[in-house]
Design an enzyme around this catalytic site. Structure first.
Site, short mmCIF file in Angstrom:
data_model
loop_
_atom_site.label_atom_id
_atom_site.label_comp_id
_atom_site.label_asym_id
_atom_site.label_seq_id
_atom_site.Cartn_x
_atom_site.Cartn_y
_atom_site.Cartn_z
CG HIS A 41 -13.81 -27.20 4.47
ND1 HIS A 41 -12.71 -27.83 5.00
CD2 HIS A 41 -14.00 -26.07 5.22
CE1 HIS A 41 -12.23 -27.10 6.00
NE2 HIS A 41 -13.01 -26.05 6.16
CB CYS B 15 -11.51 -30.57 7.27
SG CYS B 15 -12.05 -31.42 5.78
#
Length: 444
Positions: A284, A66
């Site tokens: 994340h 990510c």
């Protein structure tokens, strides 16, 4: 799986230049550590693929990459919203394949340009190897084989590089695309330069247990510098030099971890040049953005003064030694006459304790401005999360919502709403609730 590579050189396609294998070995050590976990490597093996439901939104298949995907996505949005003429309120709503490819090229080029170097290196798999490559969906990836088949291209001009990326874009769309960009960024930046900006040289840039990027890698992708902190400037704590963000970035950063008091995000990252932020949860990264330029503001004098004051706050308790007042006034371009400084020290240190509090300093020289950009009225934001499982019906789209300030009913019932509000309040302090059009955005 060990990172031993069965080759004598990293092969080059430019002027027969060859790098010793220790160069690639050094890159592998900095990025992955002494041993590459094949399961983690596999999660990073994907290309830059756009969502069929949102033409300019990239898809992330698994947890891990990510940091690279959101950095590219943020630059895509920067290019789409602010670097070219937009004819509609939502310029991303109708884009064809050629236009999205152009955005991807521009975004990748922007990241290279942020490194501020005069030599650019591309590391990628040879086309022949890509044609014969096993799918990353299979259970076993031959990491040694991949590394031994890497090629490099060297460029001295960013515009020439941009044209080459346009012509060879498929290299970044294929299954080694994200790692190709990452390896290229590291080699372009230079391994020695990266190490000089880090503090903990023993920890790899990718966590060997969970596969997530370190803050050093996140910062490198956002700002071009591989520092490990997101506060402003550099801090010296008992001789330990800790590097932070040195200037206003094009893209910002907000963290749920700041709400939990695990980190401090400085004014530079909270107030980027464009209303685009990487949002960080514990596991994340996602992207927050708006097409309202007023949400990205130039720092007011009080913010600048606060950052300058904190440079001299060695204990991080919001006070300085009185003897440093003159240095701060000089940096801020204020009066530094010796008699005046002595007088102000007496005014601000009335009990003669040898310290000056931040709040007293600001109230004296920079009273609270009336139009605080962090106390805005209701405004519209968009949120991007590349993980399909984190989107409604597994459709990766931009999630529009309205941020409500000073609401009469601020009862929060949804856990996703609670998380994102806690994160956004680190910048917009009077945020009360969200009104979402398609479900509350998820930070995970």
């Amino acid at each position: 799986m060990a990172n031993k590579i069965q080759s004598d050189t990293l092969q080059s396609s430019n002027n027969n230049i060859c790098y010793p294998i220790k160069t690639l070995s050094g890159l592998v050590d900095i990025l992955w550590g002494k041993q590459i976990q094949s399961s983690i490597f596999q999660r990073w093996c994907q290309g830059f693929i756009f969502s069929q439901y949102e033409p300019s939104a990239l898809i992330q298949y698994e947890g891990g990459p990510c940091a690279v995907i959101t950095a590219v996505q943020a630059n895509i949005l920067l290019e789409l919203l602010f670097a070219r003429e937009a004819n509609t309120e939502n310029p991303w709503s109708q884009l064809n394949d050629e236009e999205t490819n152009q955005l991807l090229v521009a975004a990748i080029s922007r990241i290279f340009k942020s490194l501020q170097v005069n030599r650019y290196v591309i590391i990628a798999l040879s086309k022949d190897h890509l044609d014969n490559e096993s799918s990353p969906d299979q259970n076993i990836l031959n990491i040694e084989d991949i590394h031994s088949n890497l090629r490099q291209w060297i460029f001295d001009d960013i515009e020439v590089l941009k044209v080459w990326i346009q012509d060879q874009l498929q290299l970044f769309r294929d299954s080694f695309g994200i790692l190709s960009l990452l390896y290229s960024i590291l080699m372009t930046k230079g391994l020695e330069n990266i190490q000089s900006e880090r503090e903990d040289l023993m920890e790899p840039l990718i966590d060997p247990t969970f596969g997530h990027a370190s803050q050093n890698l996140i910062n490198l992708m956002i700002t071009g510098r591989a520092v490990g902190n997101v506060w402003d400037n550099t801090r010296d704590i008992d001789g330990l030099v800790l590097f932070g963000i040195q200037r206003q970035p094009q893209i910002g950063f907000l963290s749920l971890m700041e709400h939990l008091r695990y980190c401090e995000v400085g004014s530079f990252m909270k107030n980027p040049a464009n209303p685009i932020w990487i949002l960080s949860s514990a596991e994340h990264l996602t992207v927050l953005f708006s097409n309202d330029r007023s949400l990205a503001c130039i720092e007011n004098p009080r913010d600048v003064a606060t950052r300058c004051f904190l440079k001299y706050d060695q204990t991080e308790n919001s006070f300085i030694a009185s003897e440093n007042l003159g240095k701060i006034l000089k940096e801020l371009g204020l009066e530094t006459d010796v008699e005046y400084v002595t007088f102000m020290v007496k005014c601000l240190d009335k009990d003669d304790l040898g310290i000056i509090l931040l709040k007293d300093f600001l109230n004296e020289f920079f009273p609270q401005v009336q139009d605080d950009p962090n106390l805005v009225k209701n405004f519209t934001l968009y949120h991007y999360n590349g993980l399909q499982k984190s989107n409604k019906d597994s459709k990766v789209v931009y999630n529009k919502f309205t941020a409500i300030t000073l609401a009469e009913d601020d009862n929060i019932k949804d856990s996703n709403e609670e998380q994102i509000i806690q994160c956004l309040r680190t910048k917009w302090r009077n945020l009360s609730k969200l009104e979402a059009c398609n479900g509350y955005p998820s930070l995970n």
